[in-house]
Design a protein around this motif. Structure first.
Motif, PDB file in Angstrom:
ATOM      1  N   ILE A 123      45.006  44.931  44.246  1.00 15.05           N
ATOM      2  CA  ILE A 123      43.683  45.403  43.788  1.00 15.05           C
ATOM      3  C   ILE A 123      42.785  44.186  43.534  1.00 15.05           C
ATOM      4  CG2 ILE A 123      42.450  46.576  41.909  1.00 15.05           C
ATOM      5  CD1 ILE A 123      44.863  48.463  41.625  1.00 15.05           C
ATOM      6  N   ALA A 124      43.367  43.180  42.855  1.00 13.46           N
ATOM      7  CA  ALA A 124      42.576  41.983  42.536  1.00 13.46           C
ATOM      8  C   ALA A 124      42.109  41.280  43.817  1.00 13.46           C
ATOM      9  CB  ALA A 124      43.401  41.030  41.678  1.00 13.46           C
ATOM     10  N   LEU A 125      42.986  41.219  44.820  1.00  9.41           N
ATOM     11  CA  LEU A 125      42.608  40.579  46.093  1.00  9.41           C
ATOM     12  C   LEU A 125      41.452  41.337  46.756  1.00  9.41           C
ATOM     13  CD1 LEU A 125      45.842  39.704  48.122  1.00  9.41           C
ATOM     14  CD2 LEU A 125      43.993  38.167  47.440  1.00  9.41           C
ATOM     15  N   THR A 126      41.534  42.649  46.708  1.00  8.19           N
ATOM     16  CA  THR A 126      40.481  43.480  47.313  1.00  8.19           C
ATOM     17  C   THR A 126      39.160  43.266  46.582  1.00  8.19           C
ATOM     18  OG1 THR A 126      42.190  45.112  47.788  1.00  8.19           O
ATOM     19  CG2 THR A 126      39.921  45.844  48.013  1.00  8.19           C
ATOM     20  N   CYS A 127      39.231  43.233  45.241  1.00 11.55           N
ATOM     21  CA  CYS A 127      38.004  43.018  44.456  1.00 11.55           C
ATOM     22  C   CYS A 127      37.408  41.648  44.798  1.00 11.55           C
ATOM     23  CB  CYS A 127      38.290  43.109  42.960  1.00 11.55           C
ATOM     24  SG  CYS A 127      38.719  44.775  42.436  1.00 11.55           S
ATOM     25  N   GLU A 128      38.274  40.669  44.963  1.00 13.98           N
ATOM     26  CA  GLU A 128      37.819  39.317  45.296  1.00 13.98           C
ATOM     27  C   GLU A 128      37.111  39.323  46.658  1.00 13.98           C
ATOM     28  OE1 GLU A 128      37.490  36.696  43.550  1.00 13.98           O
ATOM     29  OE2 GLU A 128      36.681  35.740  45.370  1.00 13.98           O
ATOM     30  N   ALA A 129      37.690  40.044  47.618  1.00 18.54           N
ATOM     31  CA  ALA A 129      37.090  40.123  48.961  1.00 18.54           C
ATOM     32  C   ALA A 129      35.716  40.795  48.883  1.00 18.54           C
ATOM     33  CB  ALA A 129      38.001  40.901  49.900  1.00 18.54           C
ATOM     34  N   GLY A 130      35.624  41.848  48.064  1.00 10.02           N
ATOM     35  CA  GLY A 130      34.348  42.548  47.919  1.00 10.02           C
ATOM     36  C   GLY A 130      33.300  41.652  47.279  1.00 10.02           C
ATOM     37  N   ARG A 131      33.740  40.947  46.210  1.00 15.33           N
ATOM     38  CA  ARG A 131      32.812  40.053  45.494  1.00 15.33           C
ATOM     39  C   ARG A 131      32.276  38.987  46.443  1.00 15.33           C
ATOM     40  NH1 ARG A 131      35.543  40.072  40.846  1.00 15.33           N
ATOM     41  NH2 ARG A 131      37.006  38.530  41.629  1.00 15.33           N
ATOM     42  N   ALA A 132      33.179  38.373  47.223  1.00 15.37           N
ATOM     43  CA  ALA A 132      32.772  37.288  48.130  1.00 15.37           C
ATOM     44  C   ALA A 132      31.796  37.799  49.186  1.00 15.37           C
ATOM     45  CB  ALA A 132      34.012  36.686  48.787  1.00 15.37           C
ATOM     46  N   ALA A 133      31.981  39.039  49.614  1.00 20.69           N
ATOM     47  CA  ALA A 133      31.091  39.584  50.654  1.00 20.69           C
ATOM     48  C   ALA A 133      29.851  40.237  50.044  1.00 20.69           C
ATOM     49  CB  ALA A 133      31.859  40.599  51.490  1.00 20.69           C
ATOM     50  N   GLY A 134      29.808  40.347  48.719  1.00 18.62           N
ATOM     51  CA  GLY A 134      28.641  40.957  48.054  1.00 18.62           C
ATOM     52  C   GLY A 134      28.583  42.465  48.221  1.00 18.62           C
ATOM     53  N   ILE A 135      29.746  43.106  48.329  1.00 17.06           N
ATOM     54  CA  ILE A 135      29.747  44.576  48.444  1.00 17.06           C
ATOM     55  C   ILE A 135      30.554  45.181  47.285  1.00 17.06           C
ATOM     56  CG2 ILE A 135      29.464  44.647  50.971  1.00 17.06           C
ATOM     57  CD1 ILE A 135      32.518  45.202  51.153  1.00 17.06           C
ATOM     58  N   PRO A 136      30.215  46.411  46.883  1.00 14.08           N
ATOM     59  CA  PRO A 136      30.954  47.028  45.761  1.00 14.08           C
ATOM     60  C   PRO A 136      32.370  47.458  46.155  1.00 14.08           C
ATOM     61  CG  PRO A 136      29.268  48.522  46.593  1.00 14.08           C
ATOM     62  CD  PRO A 136      29.107  47.241  47.359  1.00 14.08           C
ATOM     63  N   VAL A 137      33.243  47.435  45.152  1.00  8.08           N
ATOM     64  CA  VAL A 137      34.615  47.912  45.358  1.00  8.08           C
ATOM     65  C   VAL A 137      34.846  49.079  44.400  1.00  8.08           C
ATOM     66  CG1 VAL A 137      37.064  47.311  45.367  1.00  8.08           C
ATOM     67  CG2 VAL A 137      35.357  45.586  45.991  1.00  8.08           C
ATOM     68  N   ALA A 138      35.235  50.200  44.987  1.00 11.52           N
ATOM     69  CA  ALA A 138      35.479  51.410  44.187  1.00 11.52           C
ATOM     70  C   ALA A 138      36.975  51.664  44.089  1.00 11.52           C
ATOM     71  CB  ALA A 138      34.796  52.600  44.866  1.00 11.52           C
ATOM     72  N   ILE A 139      37.355  52.543  43.176  1.00 10.05           N
ATOM     73  CA  ILE A 139      38.753  53.003  43.110  1.00 10.05           C
ATOM     74  C   ILE A 139      38.718  54.530  43.078  1.00 10.05           C
ATOM     75  CG2 ILE A 139      38.813  52.689  40.583  1.00 10.05           C
ATOM     76  CD1 ILE A 139      41.861  52.173  40.907  1.00 10.05           C
ATOM     77  N   CYS A 140      39.600  55.161  43.865  1.00  5.65           N
ATOM     78  CA  CYS A 140      39.585  56.631  43.902  1.00  5.65           C
ATOM     79  C   CYS A 140      40.979  57.241  43.757  1.00  5.65           C
ATOM     80  CB  CYS A 140      38.909  57.138  45.176  1.00  5.65           C
ATOM     81  SG  CYS A 140      39.730  56.593  46.679  1.00  5.65           S
ATOM     82  N   GLY A 141      41.995  56.416  43.432  1.00  5.92           N
ATOM     83  CA  GLY A 141      43.343  56.959  43.221  1.00  5.92           C
ATOM     84  C   GLY A 141      43.432  57.627  41.852  1.00  5.92           C
ATOM     85  N   GLU A 142      44.486  58.408  41.643  1.00  2.00           N
ATOM     86  CA  GLU A 142      44.642  59.188  40.405  1.00  2.00           C
ATOM     87  C   GLU A 142      44.610  58.342  39.134  1.00  2.00           C
ATOM     88  OE1 GLU A 142      44.735  62.592  40.079  1.00  2.00           O
ATOM     89  OE2 GLU A 142      44.144  62.357  42.163  1.00  2.00           O
ATOM     90  N   VAL A 143      45.125  57.108  39.223  1.00  2.00           N
ATOM     91  CA  VAL A 143      45.211  56.279  38.017  1.00  2.00           C
ATOM     92  C   VAL A 143      43.834  56.048  37.388  1.00  2.00           C
ATOM     93  CG1 VAL A 143      45.055  54.011  39.169  1.00  2.00           C
ATOM     94  CG2 VAL A 143      46.330  54.224  37.038  1.00  2.00           C
ATOM     95  N   ALA A 144      42.792  56.094  38.212  1.00  2.00           N
ATOM     96  CA  ALA A 144      41.445  55.824  37.707  1.00  2.00           C
ATOM     97  C   ALA A 144      40.983  56.887  36.715  1.00  2.00           C
ATOM     98  CB  ALA A 144      40.466  55.733  38.876  1.00  2.00           C
TER      99      ALA A 144
END
Ligand code: PEP
Ligand code: MG
Length: 583
Positions: A499-520
């Protein structure tokens, strides 16, 4: 913040994992409900069969009464529950049912037994199709059968459900909507079902009645007995039997805090979710069925963060046309007002089969031709679905834009191939790059996609993390196999790192990262999710007010520290403990 229970310390035979279908905590004594099968005519005395015409008249009279009853029920209460009763009216008048009753009467049996037999046969037929959609239709048919039998003067099992003792935890394999509307609501504090799903009608009714419900808890719970003491944890989807004193005390505390918390959350659910540091987190809703749409207004969801489109393609012999799809998406979009609609491209495969697309069964369907893999093999399906969405995007404004979400990406090439197909569709470039009414995102639910997210983040407009599958694939634990259910926790440090890696990729590209799994949907994990860098949350409808409320309490600096600590943990239990400590 809500207290978290360290359920890892509870012994296995006392703890049953299921799915959270209605939030809350119920503490009380189990009442095990064993309904008489719909066509179990041996348990009640058959009435002497009169002349077939007379029996048919009796049936028609009973049907009229049931119809009036359902019409009345559909006019009171919430719209979601009203829709249930409208579906039941359709079943009541369906010729398959009435023809079967008529044939049974003509064969010489009375109207009550004929109704039991006809509904019983239909229920079995639907159950045998072993499809989740049909399973819930089977419950609806059983429900209509119960109402008819009741009006014909027969005995229905629901009689066992009223009155019930104080503080009852109702335990059953499944409940019909008839059972749920007839149960002694004042005395039932929780429901635990071996089967059923959070979108079944019983779950919808339980949510509207405010009764915590855990479903899909497995056949093992049917070994429990009436009179046993238990806790229904509708927040985490668990049933505990005979908990130790400390656990019980924690649950009592959770229950009283939850009651206060829920009332407060609901009263503010139409306000945005803003952290004290001013971070604005959109909280959206996951939509599987029409009933879920109603949470947008009642619970203050800011649009739809995940529209699962499989329902549109299931239970038919060929895919829906572009215009059929457009009409369906327009209808869904009309519920979003000033918010966006995220539509996931068809995610067929795994536990969501579609026979006309998958002629041969796979040995390991979750690892097979699923999601985008299937769509790239049937590009016309992808193009048709995208055409409907692009047509819709041509007539909306940027605030209530359409977001296309690509499921089951595991390779960078799949993103490229999908974008190439989309680019060829008339209107795509215009909507995405000129009008700003169309976005494309990737669903991160396979570890390889998280590890490679930085390679495609620059080509899409958002990322969304599907933790249900991400946990399943990271921990190699089948999400529908209860024997390994505890392994596949999204709070495992391995999943958090992805999850952290994905958020990092989103941040670097300037796009939002959402979460839609049950844990949220768990209010207590919000500090961790925000600390990891998630920008948008999408959850089941009932969770929206509590999640928003929890976000309003998140101190972002502390959340980032919490996330850093969690990422260094080696076991999920340590992360549960961390959340418990800040609770
Ligand atoms: C997920 O995998 O987390 C997800 C949201 O999708 P689904 O549960 O439909 O597979
Ligand atoms: Mg998924």
């Amino acid at each position: 913040m809500l207290p978290i229970l360290n359920t890892s310390e509870i012994t296995v035979q006392q703890l049953f994992h299921g799915l959270s279908a209605a939030p809350g905590v119920g503490i009380g004594n189990i009442y095990k409900y064993a309904p008489v099968p719909a066509d179990d005519s041996g348990r009640t005395a058959p009435q002497a069969a009169g002349d077939p015409e007379e029996e048919w008249e009796r049936f028609l009279a009973a049907r009229l009464l049931v119809d009036e009853e359902l019409a009345r029920l559909s006019q009171i209460g919430q719209t979601a529950t009203a829709e249930i009763f409208l579906v039941h009216r359709e079943i009541l008048h369906d010729s398959t049912l009435t023809d079967a009753v008529r044939a049974a009467i003509d064969s010489g049996i009375d109207a009550t037994r004929a109704t039991r037999q006809a509904t019983g046969d239909l229920v079995r037929l639907f159950q045998d199709l072993s499809d989740q959609y049909f399973a819930s239709r089977a419950t609806d048919i059983r429900d209509v059968g119960q109402r008819l039998v009741f009006r014909l003067g027969g005995i229905t099992s629901a009689r066992q459900l009223n009155p019930l003792p104080d503080n009852t935890i109702l335990l059953a394999e499944d409940l019909t909507a008839f059972d749920t509307t007839h149960l002694d609501q004042a005395h039932v504090v929780g429901i635990a079902l071996a089967a059923s799903t959070p979108t079944a009608h019983t779950a919808i009714l339980a949510r509207s009645l405010g009764i915590p419900l855990v479903c899909s808890a497995g056949a093992e719970i049917l070994q429990l007995h009436t009179g046993m003491f238990g806790v229904v944890d509708g927040i985490r989807g668990r049933l505990l039997v005979d908990p130790d004193e400390e656990t019980l005390e924690q649950y009592e505390l959770t229950r009283s805090r939850l009651r206060r918390f829920q009332a407060e959350a609901l009263s503010q659910s139409h306000e945005p979710a803003l952290t004290p540091d001013g971070e604005r987190i959109p909280v959206r809703v996951n939509v599987n069925s029409r009933e879920d749409l109603l949470h947008i207004h009642s619970n203050g969801a800011e649009g739809i963060g995940l529209l699962r489109t499989e329902n549109l393609f299931q239970n038919r012999t060929s895919p829906p046309t572009v215009s059929e799809q457009l009409a369906a998406y327009q209808d869904v979009h009309s519920y979003t007002n000033t918010h966006s609609l995220t539509v996931r491209l068809l995610d067929i495969g795994g536990d969501k089969p579609v026979p006309y697309l998958q002629p041969s069964a796979e040995a390991n369907p979750f690892l097979g031709v699923r999601g985008i893999r299937l769509l790239l093999r049937h590009p016309q399906m992808l193009i048709d679905q995208a055409r409907a969405l692009i047509e819709l995007a041509q007539n909306v404004s940027p605030v209530n834009r359409i977001r296309i979400l690509i499921p089951m990406i595991s390779k960078v090439n799949e993103v490229h191939q999908t974008l190439e197909l989309l680019e060829e569709i008339p209107g795509y470039q215009h909507c995405r790059h000129k009008l700003g009414t169309l976005e494309v995102g990737v669903l991160i639910e396979v570890p390889s996609a998280a590890l490679l997210a930085h390679h495609f983040a620059s080509q899409v407009d958002f990322l969304s993390i599907g933790t249900n599958d991400l946990a399943q694939y990271t921990l190699a634990a089948d999400r529908v196999n209860s024997a390994v259910a505890t392994l596949a926790t999204p709070l495992d440090p391995s999943v958090l790192r992805l999850i952290a890696l994905t958020c990092e990729a989103g941040r670097a590209a300037g796009i939002p990262v959402a979460i839609c799994g049950e844990v949220a949907g768990d209010p207590s994990v919000q500090p961790l999710l925000l600390g990891l860098g998630l920008n948008e949350i999408s959850v089941a409808g009932p969770a929206v007010p509590l999640v928003k409320s929890a976000i309003r309490r998140v101190d972002m600096d502390a959340a980032r520290e919490l996330a850093a600590t969690a990422l260094n943990c080696s076991r999920a239990q340590e992360i549960h403990q961390l959340l418990h400590d800040i609770g």
